[in-house]
Design a protein around this motif. Structure first.
Motif, PDB file in Angstrom:
ATOM      1  N   THR A 197      -6.046  13.470  11.244  1.00  0.00           N
ATOM      2  CA  THR A 197      -5.302  14.236  10.244  1.00  0.00           C
ATOM      3  C   THR A 197      -4.877  13.321   9.104  1.00  0.00           C
ATOM      4  OG1 THR A 197      -3.372  13.823  11.585  1.00  0.00           O
ATOM      5  CG2 THR A 197      -4.401  15.973  11.827  1.00  0.00           C
ATOM      6  N   PHE A 198      -4.579  13.938   8.004  1.00  0.00           N
ATOM      7  CA  PHE A 198      -4.247  13.239   6.762  1.00  0.00           C
ATOM      8  C   PHE A 198      -3.074  12.278   6.932  1.00  0.00           C
ATOM      9  CE2 PHE A 198      -1.677  13.199   2.867  1.00  0.00           C
ATOM     10  CZ  PHE A 198      -2.587  12.602   2.002  1.00  0.00           C
ATOM     11  N   THR A 199      -3.222  11.072   6.384  1.00  0.00           N
ATOM     12  CA  THR A 199      -2.116  10.119   6.397  1.00  0.00           C
ATOM     13  C   THR A 199      -1.914   9.535   4.997  1.00  0.00           C
ATOM     14  OG1 THR A 199      -3.595   8.284   6.961  1.00  0.00           O
ATOM     15  CG2 THR A 199      -2.518   9.402   8.794  1.00  0.00           C
ATOM     16  N   GLU A 200      -0.692   9.069   4.753  1.00  0.00           N
ATOM     17  CA  GLU A 200      -0.399   8.387   3.485  1.00  0.00           C
ATOM     18  C   GLU A 200       0.071   6.976   3.786  1.00  0.00           C
ATOM     19  OE1 GLU A 200       2.258  10.264   0.687  1.00  0.00           O
ATOM     20  OE2 GLU A 200       1.197  12.171   0.808  1.00  0.00           O
ATOM     21  N   GLY A 201      -0.583   5.992   3.176  1.00  0.00           N
ATOM     22  CA  GLY A 201      -0.166   4.591   3.340  1.00  0.00           C
ATOM     23  C   GLY A 201       0.647   4.160   2.139  1.00  0.00           C
ATOM     24  N   PRO A 202       1.497   3.136   2.324  1.00  0.00           N
ATOM     25  CA  PRO A 202       2.445   2.764   1.275  1.00  0.00           C
ATOM     26  C   PRO A 202       1.822   2.013   0.098  1.00  0.00           C
ATOM     27  CG  PRO A 202       2.697   1.314   3.169  1.00  0.00           C
ATOM     28  CD  PRO A 202       1.681   2.353   3.551  1.00  0.00           C
ATOM     29  N   THR A 203       0.794   1.202   0.339  1.00  0.00           N
ATOM     30  CA  THR A 203       0.289   0.357  -0.749  1.00  0.00           C
ATOM     31  C   THR A 203      -1.215   0.471  -0.904  1.00  0.00           C
ATOM     32  OG1 THR A 203       0.191  -1.469   0.804  1.00  0.00           O
ATOM     33  CG2 THR A 203       2.097  -1.424  -0.667  1.00  0.00           C
ATOM     34  N   ARG A 204      -1.660   0.271  -2.130  1.00  0.00           N
ATOM     35  CA  ARG A 204      -3.065   0.211  -2.500  1.00  0.00           C
ATOM     36  C   ARG A 204      -3.764  -0.874  -1.677  1.00  0.00           C
ATOM     37  NH1 ARG A 204      -5.315   1.370  -8.166  1.00  0.00           N
ATOM     38  NH2 ARG A 204      -3.551   2.787  -8.306  1.00  0.00           N
ATOM     39  N   LEU A 205      -5.013  -0.645  -1.283  1.00  0.00           N
ATOM     40  CA  LEU A 205      -5.728  -1.613  -0.453  1.00  0.00           C
ATOM     41  C   LEU A 205      -6.425  -2.669  -1.314  1.00  0.00           C
ATOM     42  CD1 LEU A 205      -7.461   0.831   2.072  1.00  0.00           C
ATOM     43  CD2 LEU A 205      -5.293  -0.400   2.364  1.00  0.00           C
ATOM     44  N   GLY A 206      -6.326  -3.930  -0.873  1.00  0.00           N
ATOM     45  CA  GLY A 206      -7.128  -4.997  -1.475  1.00  0.00           C
ATOM     46  C   GLY A 206      -8.540  -4.949  -0.906  1.00  0.00           C
ATOM     47  N   LYS A 207      -9.410  -5.811  -1.455  1.00  0.00           N
ATOM     48  CA  LYS A 207     -10.811  -5.796  -1.016  1.00  0.00           C
ATOM     49  C   LYS A 207     -10.948  -6.092   0.481  1.00  0.00           C
ATOM     50  CE  LYS A 207     -13.242  -6.645  -5.281  1.00  0.00           C
ATOM     51  NZ  LYS A 207     -14.010  -7.548  -6.133  1.00  0.00           N
ATOM     52  N   ALA A 208     -10.153  -7.060   0.958  1.00  0.00           N
ATOM     53  CA  ALA A 208     -10.243  -7.446   2.367  1.00  0.00           C
ATOM     54  C   ALA A 208      -9.752  -6.316   3.258  1.00  0.00           C
ATOM     55  CB  ALA A 208      -9.432  -8.711   2.610  1.00  0.00           C
ATOM     56  N   GLU A 209      -8.657  -5.680   2.861  1.00  0.00           N
ATOM     57  CA  GLU A 209      -8.122  -4.574   3.672  1.00  0.00           C
ATOM     58  C   GLU A 209      -9.092  -3.398   3.712  1.00  0.00           C
ATOM     59  OE1 GLU A 209      -3.403  -4.719   2.752  1.00  0.00           O
ATOM     60  OE2 GLU A 209      -4.762  -4.743   1.036  1.00  0.00           O
ATOM     61  N   LEU A 210      -9.744  -3.165   2.576  1.00  0.00           N
ATOM     62  CA  LEU A 210     -10.712  -2.076   2.508  1.00  0.00           C
ATOM     63  C   LEU A 210     -11.905  -2.377   3.425  1.00  0.00           C
ATOM     64  CD1 LEU A 210     -11.324   0.610   1.143  1.00  0.00           C
ATOM     65  CD2 LEU A 210     -12.455  -0.644  -0.702  1.00  0.00           C
ATOM     66  N   ALA A 211     -12.364  -3.636   3.394  1.00  0.00           N
ATOM     67  CA  ALA A 211     -13.481  -4.028   4.259  1.00  0.00           C
ATOM     68  C   ALA A 211     -13.097  -3.859   5.730  1.00  0.00           C
ATOM     69  CB  ALA A 211     -13.885  -5.474   3.969  1.00  0.00           C
ATOM     70  N   ALA A 212     -11.852  -4.217   6.068  1.00  0.00           N
ATOM     71  CA  ALA A 212     -11.389  -4.076   7.447  1.00  0.00           C
ATOM     72  C   ALA A 212     -11.332  -2.603   7.856  1.00  0.00           C
ATOM     73  CB  ALA A 212     -10.012  -4.725   7.608  1.00  0.00           C
ATOM     74  N   LEU A 213     -10.943  -1.746   6.914  1.00  0.00           N
ATOM     75  CA  LEU A 213     -10.864  -0.304   7.186  1.00  0.00           C
ATOM     76  C   LEU A 213     -12.262   0.270   7.478  1.00  0.00           C
ATOM     77  CD1 LEU A 213      -8.945   2.150   7.203  1.00  0.00           C
ATOM     78  CD2 LEU A 213      -9.424   2.437   4.774  1.00  0.00           C
ATOM     79  N   VAL A 214     -13.242  -0.136   6.671  1.00  0.00           N
ATOM     80  CA  VAL A 214     -14.615   0.320   6.906  1.00  0.00           C
ATOM     81  C   VAL A 214     -15.102  -0.183   8.263  1.00  0.00           C
ATOM     82  CG1 VAL A 214     -17.014   0.219   6.103  1.00  0.00           C
ATOM     83  CG2 VAL A 214     -15.157   0.435   4.440  1.00  0.00           C
ATOM     84  N   ALA A 215     -14.848  -1.467   8.519  1.00  0.00           N
ATOM     85  CA  ALA A 215     -15.315  -2.061   9.781  1.00  0.00           C
ATOM     86  C   ALA A 215     -14.743  -1.312  10.989  1.00  0.00           C
ATOM     87  CB  ALA A 215     -14.927  -3.540   9.844  1.00  0.00           C
ATOM     88  N   ALA A 216     -13.478  -0.906  10.868  1.00  0.00           N
ATOM     89  CA  ALA A 216     -12.833  -0.204  11.982  1.00  0.00           C
ATOM     90  C   ALA A 216     -13.477   1.153  12.247  1.00  0.00           C
ATOM     91  CB  ALA A 216     -11.342  -0.031  11.682  1.00  0.00           C
ATOM     92  N   ASP A 217     -14.143   1.727  11.239  1.00  0.00           N
ATOM     93  CA  ASP A 217     -14.787   3.036  11.393  1.00  0.00           C
ATOM     94  C   ASP A 217     -16.235   2.932  11.857  1.00  0.00           C
ATOM     95  OD1 ASP A 217     -12.539   4.375  10.722  1.00  0.00           O
ATOM     96  OD2 ASP A 217     -13.195   4.993   8.725  1.00  0.00           O
ATOM     97  N   ILE A 218     -16.742   1.723  12.029  1.00  0.00           N
ATOM     98  CA  ILE A 218     -18.124   1.564  12.490  1.00  0.00           C
ATOM     99  C   ILE A 218     -18.128   1.555  14.016  1.00  0.00           C
ATOM    100  CG2 ILE A 218     -20.097  -0.019  12.564  1.00  0.00           C
ATOM    101  CD1 ILE A 218     -19.435  -0.749   9.667  1.00  0.00           C
ATOM    102  N   PRO A 219     -18.824   2.525  14.625  1.00  0.00           N
ATOM    103  CA  PRO A 219     -18.769   2.634  16.089  1.00  0.00           C
ATOM    104  C   PRO A 219     -19.427   1.439  16.783  1.00  0.00           C
ATOM    105  CG  PRO A 219     -19.809   4.575  15.082  1.00  0.00           C
ATOM    106  CD  PRO A 219     -19.668   3.546  14.015  1.00  0.00           C
TER     107      PRO A 219
END
Lengths: 228, 230
Positions: free
Chosen positions: A9-31
């Protein structure tokens, strides 16, 4: 073997993601166990955040599965490079194959995910990432068109807006297309979008926002949005 | 029958003006630099060159382009940080470019070698690179007709050959070599070494000798030894 899960379900995070955080987010979604191609540039960062025990196998379209990290020092071998022509290493279980095989495994739907950068993505998943169409620019496409339509899921990683504040998520791409209806998710510094490649009602699902509210995001993006 | 030539110059000496030449390599990896530079030396002109790129730095393919010998390049990715030789010719209108998505480029070469008259591919559908091409809908998906790329000559770099022309490659330097070897009337291969017939395990052969016409030995100083490919 592994399929991308449709979360949550929809979530709201407090701060804009940096490049590293974004890469970590994608990695976490790779099965675990997925076969993945990471595009040149920002998508390459995703490899830094894949857990060593995830069993994810990286494909590089110049002819290798089981690609390891960038090579340094004595490990540099001019015959062992990635699609960005950077020297890399091989992991146990790696394999080499020629270009027609490499693109056949991509086009044939054997790769689970590819992650690409983009100039623009449309609400129905059209991708523009190879050419700005500027007069005088020398066009170069490489494997972008094959990757975009070949993998089971195509993820885009990009900043949501251009330097002058224009949304790169658009109603219809104005740059020359790379592929039609191929992008399934867009990971940006301020939000993650899920695309209905069948077209649906023309709206885009927002899974999460970072540093902006849903309403602020709606004001930024010229396509109808709905919360996951 | 495979001919083992004494020099790279001997190997490419008969390539005529106006020939279409497949040149292996992905950037520098697998690029048959010595064969290409022999072609610079022979003075052959008006070539159509098929490669993934359009030269790096000032050696090999970049040198051939820089010397003004190439009329047309068929490739997927000409523009790189070190493609100044091509960039200059292109901006001066002195070289023609046919841009092909990388997988279509590979498959068009494979098709030529396999006797396929054309194929329908989803890659490129709806993009500027499919403009003017026949489109067909098959089982609800759109495909574009692509035609084979056949050539007069192929210049390929492999790692090891035996005396009947069976080839092995090294790592990602394999890239276009195996398909280009199949798609030319005459295939010329430079290898690090030629081993006696029977010394190569048939199970590890990547390119069978039927596709190879000429071999030349160009030892590569940087190639680590030995590889476990025989």
């Amino acid at each position: 073997m592994s399929s991308v899960q449709t979360p949550s379900t929809f979530t709201e995070g407090p701060t804009r993601l940096g490049k590293a955080e974004l890469a970590a987010l994608v990695a976490a979604d790779i099965p675990d166990g997925a076969f993945v191609n990471l595009g040149i540039g920002q998508p390459t960062l995703v490899s830094n955040y894949l857990a060593p025990d995830s069993g994810v196998t990286l494909h590089t379209e110049n002819g290798m599965l089981g690609m390891g990290p960038e090579a340094h020092g004595d490990d540099v071998d001019p015959d062992l490079i990635n699609a960005g022509k950077i020297p890399v290493t091989e992991l146990p279980g790696a394999s080499y194959f020629h270009h027609a095989d490499s693109f056949a495994m991509m086009r044939g739907g054997h790769l689970d995910i590819c992650v690409l950068g983009a100039y623009q993505v449309s609400a129905r998943g059209d991708l523009a990432n190879w050419h700005t169409g500027e007069p005088g620019a020398i066009p170069a496409v490489g494997g972008a068109m094959d990757l975009a339509i070949g993998a089971k899921d195509t993820f885009v990683m990009m900043t949501l807006t251009t330097r002058d504040g224009q949304s790169k998520l658009v109603e219809a791409c104005t740059y020359p297309l790379t592929g039609v209806g191929c992008v399934s998710r867009i990971y940006t510094d301020v939000a993650v979008f899920l695309i209905d490649r069948e077209g649906g009602d023309g709206s885009v699902v927002v899974r999460e926002t970072h540093g902006v509210s849903f309403e602020e995001l709606e004001a930024l993006v010229p396509v109808p949005l709905r919360r996951a | 029958m495979v001919m083992i030539t004494q020099s790279a110059l001997d190997a490419v000496a008969d390539i005529p003006d106006g020939a279409t030449v497949l040149i292996g390599g992905f950037g520098p990896a697998g690029q048959p630099v010595e064969l290409i530079e022999a072609l610079v030396e022979t003075g052959t002109r008006d070539l159509t060159v098929v490669n993934n790129n359009a030269g790096n730095g000032d050696v090999g393919l970049a040198a051939l382009i820089g010397a003004g010998r190439v009329r047309k390049v068929i490739c997927s990715f000409p523009r790189q940080h070190d493609s100044h030789q091509f960039d200059e010719k292109y901006r001066a209108g002195e070289i023609e470019l046919e841009l092909v998505p990388q997988g279509n480029l590979a498959e068009r070469i494979r098709a030529a070698g396999a006797g396929i008259g054309g194929f329908f591919t989803p890659t490129g559908y709806g993009t500027p690179l499919a403009e003017g091409k026949e489109v067909r809908e098959i089982d609800g998906r759109h495909y574009v007709l692509e035609l084979p790329i056949r050539a007069d000559y192929a210049l390929v770099k492999a790692h090891r050959a035996d005396e009947v022309g069976n080839l092995t490659y090294r790592k990602t330097a394999r890239n276009f070599g195996p398909i280009m070897a199949t798609a030319a009337t005459t295939t010329i291969v430079q290898v690090h070494e030629v081993v006696p017939t029977g010394a190569m395990d048939p199970e590890v052969v990547v390119t069978p000798g039927i596709y190879v016409d000429r071999l030349v030995v160009v030892p590569t100083a940087t190639t680590p030894e030995p590889e476990e490919d025989q």
